[in-house]
Structure formats: structure tokens, C-alpha cells
Write a protein that holds these residues in place. Sequence first.
Motif, PDB file in Angstrom:
ATOM      1  N   SER A 110       0.848  -1.203   0.000  1.00  0.00           N
ATOM      2  CA  SER A 110       0.000   0.000   0.000  1.00  0.00           C
ATOM      3  C   SER A 110       0.880   1.247   0.000  1.00  0.00           C
ATOM      4  O   SER A 110       1.843   1.330   0.773  1.00  0.00           O
ATOM      5  CB  SER A 110      -0.924   0.009   1.221  1.00  0.00           C
ATOM      6  OG  SER A 110      -1.766  -1.127   1.226  1.00  0.00           O
ATOM      7  N   ARG A 126       0.734   5.531   0.131  1.00  0.00           N
ATOM      8  CA  ARG A 126      -0.053   6.738   0.383  1.00  0.00           C
ATOM      9  C   ARG A 126       0.410   7.917  -0.453  1.00  0.00           C
ATOM     10  O   ARG A 126      -0.223   8.976  -0.436  1.00  0.00           O
ATOM     11  CB  ARG A 126       0.045   7.125   1.861  1.00  0.00           C
ATOM     12  CG  ARG A 126      -0.579   6.143   2.831  1.00  0.00           C
ATOM     13  CD  ARG A 126      -0.368   6.591   4.251  1.00  0.00           C
ATOM     14  NE  ARG A 126      -0.982   7.870   4.516  1.00  0.00           N
ATOM     15  CZ  ARG A 126      -0.671   8.676   5.532  1.00  0.00           C
ATOM     16  NH1 ARG A 126       0.301   8.321   6.368  1.00  0.00           N
ATOM     17  NH2 ARG A 126      -1.291   9.815   5.711  1.00  0.00           N
ATOM     18  N   THR A 127       1.504   7.773  -1.174  1.00  0.00           N
ATOM     19  CA  THR A 127       2.057   8.874  -1.941  1.00  0.00           C
ATOM     20  C   THR A 127       2.735   8.338  -3.187  1.00  0.00           C
ATOM     21  O   THR A 127       3.063   7.150  -3.282  1.00  0.00           O
ATOM     22  CB  THR A 127       3.076   9.669  -1.101  1.00  0.00           C
ATOM     23  OG1 THR A 127       3.556  10.785  -1.858  1.00  0.00           O
ATOM     24  CG2 THR A 127       4.245   8.791  -0.690  1.00  0.00           C
ATOM     25  N   ARG A 177       0.275   5.239  -6.093  1.00  0.00           N
ATOM     26  CA  ARG A 177      -0.595   5.543  -4.961  1.00  0.00           C
ATOM     27  C   ARG A 177      -1.877   4.717  -5.065  1.00  0.00           C
ATOM     28  O   ARG A 177      -2.628   4.822  -6.033  1.00  0.00           O
ATOM     29  CB  ARG A 177      -0.927   7.024  -4.938  1.00  0.00           C
ATOM     30  CG  ARG A 177      -1.746   7.432  -3.715  1.00  0.00           C
ATOM     31  CD  ARG A 177      -2.101   8.896  -3.737  1.00  0.00           C
ATOM     32  NE  ARG A 177      -2.861   9.271  -2.547  1.00  0.00           N
ATOM     33  CZ  ARG A 177      -3.411  10.463  -2.357  1.00  0.00           C
ATOM     34  NH1 ARG A 177      -3.267  11.419  -3.279  1.00  0.00           N
ATOM     35  NH2 ARG A 177      -4.094  10.719  -1.254  1.00  0.00           N
ATOM     36  N   ASN A 178      -2.132   3.894  -4.053  1.00  0.00           N
ATOM     37  CA  ASN A 178      -3.320   3.037  -4.056  1.00  0.00           C
ATOM     38  C   ASN A 178      -4.059   3.047  -2.724  1.00  0.00           C
ATOM     39  O   ASN A 178      -4.931   2.201  -2.509  1.00  0.00           O
ATOM     40  CB  ASN A 178      -2.931   1.604  -4.426  1.00  0.00           C
ATOM     41  CG  ASN A 178      -1.870   1.033  -3.502  1.00  0.00           C
ATOM     42  OD1 ASN A 178      -1.453   1.672  -2.534  1.00  0.00           O
ATOM     43  ND2 ASN A 178      -1.430  -0.174  -3.809  1.00  0.00           N
ATOM     44  N   HIS A 179      -3.695   3.955  -1.830  1.00  0.00           N
ATOM     45  CA  HIS A 179      -4.380   4.027  -0.537  1.00  0.00           C
ATOM     46  C   HIS A 179      -4.630   5.483  -0.194  1.00  0.00           C
ATOM     47  O   HIS A 179      -3.707   6.313  -0.232  1.00  0.00           O
ATOM     48  CB  HIS A 179      -3.536   3.377   0.558  1.00  0.00           C
ATOM     49  CG  HIS A 179      -4.153   3.477   1.923  1.00  0.00           C
ATOM     50  ND1 HIS A 179      -5.217   2.682   2.315  1.00  0.00           N
ATOM     51  CD2 HIS A 179      -3.886   4.294   2.973  1.00  0.00           C
ATOM     52  CE1 HIS A 179      -5.555   2.992   3.556  1.00  0.00           C
ATOM     53  NE2 HIS A 179      -4.767   3.969   3.982  1.00  0.00           N
ATOM     54  N   ARG A 180      -5.870   5.795   0.119  1.00  0.00           N
ATOM     55  CA  ARG A 180      -6.258   7.144   0.526  1.00  0.00           C
ATOM     56  C   ARG A 180      -6.884   7.043   1.913  1.00  0.00           C
ATOM     57  O   ARG A 180      -8.005   6.590   2.057  1.00  0.00           O
ATOM     58  CB  ARG A 180      -7.221   7.763  -0.479  1.00  0.00           C
ATOM     59  CG  ARG A 180      -6.535   8.172  -1.770  1.00  0.00           C
ATOM     60  CD  ARG A 180      -7.532   8.519  -2.866  1.00  0.00           C
ATOM     61  NE  ARG A 180      -6.865   9.045  -4.052  1.00  0.00           N
ATOM     62  CZ  ARG A 180      -6.249   8.301  -4.956  1.00  0.00           C
ATOM     63  NH1 ARG A 180      -6.217   6.983  -4.808  1.00  0.00           N
ATOM     64  NH2 ARG A 180      -5.647   8.849  -5.998  1.00  0.00           N
ATOM     65  N   GLY A 181      -6.138   7.458   2.876  1.00  0.00           N
ATOM     66  CA  GLY A 181      -6.583   7.358   4.255  1.00  0.00           C
ATOM     67  C   GLY A 181      -5.388   7.394   5.180  1.00  0.00           C
ATOM     68  O   GLY A 181      -4.258   7.710   4.788  1.00  0.00           O
ATOM     69  N   SER A 182      -5.628   7.068   6.434  1.00  0.00           N
ATOM     70  CA  SER A 182      -4.562   7.104   7.423  1.00  0.00           C
ATOM     71  C   SER A 182      -3.696   5.860   7.312  1.00  0.00           C
ATOM     72  O   SER A 182      -4.093   4.840   6.732  1.00  0.00           O
ATOM     73  CB  SER A 182      -5.159   7.207   8.827  1.00  0.00           C
ATOM     74  OG  SER A 182      -5.933   6.057   9.120  1.00  0.00           O
TER      75      SER A 182
END
Length: 623
Positions: A357, A359-360, A383-388
Motif C-alpha cells: 500500500s 499513500r504517496t 498511490r493506491n491508498h487514501r486514508g490514514s
Amino acid sequence: MERNKKGRFTKRNYTAWRQKKVQNDHDYCVKSDSKPDIKCVEGESWKVGRRLVEWEVLFENLRYCKNCRLGPVTLSVNTIRGELQKGLSGYLYVECQNCCFVNSAAYGKTHRTSKNQGMPCFAVNTKLGTAMIDSLGGPRRVNNMLATLNLKTVSETNLKKMEKRAGVVLEKVSTESANAAADEAFRLEMESVAEKESLEVQASMSGLVEELGVCPMPDSSPALMMSFHDNMNANEDDTDDESRPSEEDDLNCTGNDVSLSVETPLSCNAFRTPTDTRKPLPVPVLTPQSDRKTDQQIKKAKVRLLPKFPCQTRSGMSVAVDTAWHKRGFDSLTSHTFFMTTGKSRQPKKVVKTIVSHRTCGVCNWWRRKRPGQKVRPHACVRNHRGSARAMEATSGVKGVKELLAEGIPVEYLEGDGDNTLISRLKTDLGVSMKKRFDKNHVVKNFTKGLYKLKSEKGVKLSKTVISHLEKCLKYTFSKNQGDQIGMEENLKAIVPHQFGDHSLCNARFCGYKRKPGSSYTHRSLPYKTSLQDSNLRQKLQQLFDPIIYNAGHYIDLGSSQQCEHANKEVTLRAPKSHQYGNSSCIDYLVHATAAFINEGRHYISKKLLLFFTYTCLLDLLT
């Protein structure tokens, strides 16, 4: 002033400098029989440094001259005109002594990444990219190694291209290996569960007819059971009657004996051969050789029958899941999750799924920082994760389980730490109810953290010796009471009183005082080999053990995710947490290299990748 290729102003005449650097040895687009221009490569640079030469490839390329078709082309100091290096390999320019034509001979194997477009790539350079992913860990370390061996260094740009070329192949090899491991683990675990079910049913059955191999099922109706036993008794009576000789046979035997004892004249019929009244045996039928079944065919037939009788109590396999971040804490930009087999599948623990995963994305960040307002150029965004970062674990777990279900491998048990966020997310997003097995090491580790936290409190006297002893007692209790909830609760309740000299709740299996009541008992693992005396400490320890005793039912079937911890350790050897690899697909290659290494061993580079490159080259030649 002139701009260079990056758009910056420079004093150097970039156009003239660029033209000097152009190496045009011959035209790759148009076939030409003219002598190639080797001014840019001629010289004695080939005498400096070391080379990696594959002699078979070099001699094959010098078998005949490309101009006069005579050969072989002589390879000597006087016939070599120059060299064009391409990474660790390259082309050697050798002059033909018959027609003075300069032949370019590659001294390394080549392959193509696309269908007959552009120059071929050298296999040794692709393997160098694989080594950079698996072992060396970056362009700088690669060049340091090459400089130490007196080999030509390679620019970082070219090394990254080699890494990308090898990484794509490595991902395919890792995926194929993980899919094969998942299929094998699912099949073996289901067979193991079905075998246990068969043994349990066989132990509960009664009235087995060994000649026929049948017996009534335990859940059969009473009328059927009585009818079966009546028939069995009747068959036994008939068998006894048939085996007992009749009265007529006894009389005949007696009469014959009497008649033989009396002296009577023998008739002619007495010397005749008695007739055989037995039925003739059936004529044996010889089966052709083609119709006879071998042991291998019988084994295959048994394998085909297995899917018809699946296990009844299980519908999915067990997997161990663990997520690791590439930076300590929950503000990491990248994480990876390993799904691995457990000890239930009776095979070495292997990786069945890997999820990375991000985030950037480094390219997107550069365009937003350097070219604000402009559209980002097309690229392979990672980038494949949008969240914490905290939500990465549950999101990656849901994605991995979904992919396994799509491949036809259902998952029923998850083995990991005590976080139940993934279980709730699976039920919410996929509608799947999973069962959780707590990891034994995580449970003991959390308990030990509680002990050290208690040690830091004011007024509590708790030494490291007592902490290690309590930790050992908890491990023994978990190991010896798997599957026994009552025994687990009783032993957990007795741990704290036992340390303070109260043996009323102890079991003789673990307590030496109960095994030898008359002798003096000493605590070998406690300080001064005597019982603890602090009543305040006993109350605090009892409060720490109460939640564990209350949840004793969760600990009678513990799992282990240490194989995932080992995989995470292997990733940190290739991608240290002191460096940032999450802005590109480099971390994906490193994680897949770890998975391939765990599944296939150290020789996966020489075996699997070589087969894949050979297969790719054959496809290019055929198409």
C-alpha cells in the motif's frame, strides 16, 4: 547561454557536446553492407579493466564474417579495433582478415523486452538489476561493488532501468509461486480436516461388518439399527448351521466305518474311481495389458474421488496475516502485508499473497511541487491508498482476502495479533464472517508489557526474575491446555496463588508441592527460592490475570504469525527503514523478491528468471 536537457541555463555548448557523445557505429534501421563507422569506439580502451565474457556467445558471433561469409573470424590483439560497452557486457569490434570488414560481436547473451523493437538487452544487465533488488540494495552499492572488482560502473539512470526491467519479471515469478503455494496449502489442509473427520466418525461407529466394509451411521434411526443387528445375528446363525455337519453325514460316516470293519466280499464297483461332484471352477479371463490398472492409475483414481467427499466442518483454509510499516509509528507512507500458510496445511510455511500500500507517489508530488496548476504527465502512479496509515492494515487485509476468494481459495481462519478491525471490515465490506486465532507470541508479549508497566508503578516491587518466571508459566499454560477450556481456566487461576505459597488451586501436573505433599517445596525460579510475600503485589497481579482468565476460551486454539514476522525481517534487510522506498514501485519489487525467496529458495534467481527470459525470447522469435 543555452539550456540543457533539464531546462536549466548552462555555459557549455550543449548541442556540440551532445553531438560528440553520439555513438553511431552502424544503422540499426536500414541494412547496409558498407563498413561501419567505429571512430567513436576504436582505441585501446578494451585493454583496461575486467570484462564478463561468455565465450560460447562470443565464438558463435565470430563464426563467420558478416560481409564475405568466410570464417571463422580471427580473434587476436591485432584484429580487435575497438569496444562498445553496455553495462557489464558489450560489443567487440573485430576486423576480418579476408575482406577487412569490421564485425561487431556481442560477448554476452541478449534478450528483448518488446517485439523486435530497438536494441536488445544484455541478460547480465537484467540479472544485475535483479541482484540490486534482491541483495545489493541500490545503485550506489552496486557501483561500489563494481568499482571494487575493477569493473566498469553503470550510471544510476541505467541501473534504475535495469531494476524496472527485472522487477516486472520478478513480480510475475512471485505471483505464480504464491498462487501455486495457495492451491497446494488449501488442498492439503482440506484433506487433513477430512481425514480427522473420518477417524472421528469411524471411532464412533459400532457394528462394523469387516467383510463388506459397511456399518450403520451414528445418526441412523433406532429402527434401522435394530433391523441391521437382527440381520447380522441371523447371518451369524446361518453361518453356524452351514458349518456344523448334519446327522445324515454322521450316520453315513458311521455306516461306512462299520461296513469296512466287517469282512464282506468286495464288488467291482468298490475299485472304481469316485466321481467328483464339485462344480467346475470358472475359466480365468485374462485382461489385456492395456486394461490393467497400475498403482499410479489407482492412485490417480483415488485423487479424483477426493473432491466428491469434501470435509463437512470446514469451508476455508487458515492463513497468518501481518502488516508492517516502512517507518516506525503510524505516520508511515508505505506498508506491506503478507498472507502466509500455517502449520495446519502440513507443508513448509509459504507466502500465498502480498499486498503493498502506498499513500504517496513521487512523480505526482514532483509535479505538484515544481509545476503547480499543470496536468501531471501520464505515468505508472503507485498511490493506491487514501486514508490514514493506521487503516492500511485493515484495507490491505480486505484486499488480500478478496483476491484469494476471486482465485477460488476461501479463507476461514485468520491468525494474527489481537486487533479485530480486519474481522469487522471483512464482515462489513465483503459480508464474510471470519474466525480469529490469536497469535501466542503477541498474547504473551502484551502480557509482558503489562508486567513492565506494573513494575514502573510506585510502591510495587517486581523484579525482572519474577517477570520472566510469570511469562514462562503463562507459556506453559497455553502450550499444555490447547483444546481444553476447563483445564486452561483452572491453571490460569492457580498461577498467581502458586507464586505466594497458596497451592489450593494447583494441579499436580504443574505443581511439585501437589506431587510430593510431604516434602519441603522450593520455588526454583523465584528470588531466594521462596514464595512472594507482598499482598499489594498479589492484588495487582491478580488484576492483570483476570482478563486473561475471563477470555480463556479464546486461548484454547492459538495460532502463530511468526512466519510473517520472519518475512517482514527479510524485507527490512532489502529495504532498511532508514531509507525511503515508497515513492516508486521499488518497494513492490523488494517485497515480491522476499516472497519469491521464501517460496522458492535462494536459487529462484537462476532457475525461475532464466526460464522466464528463455520463454519470452522464444515468443519474440515466433511472433
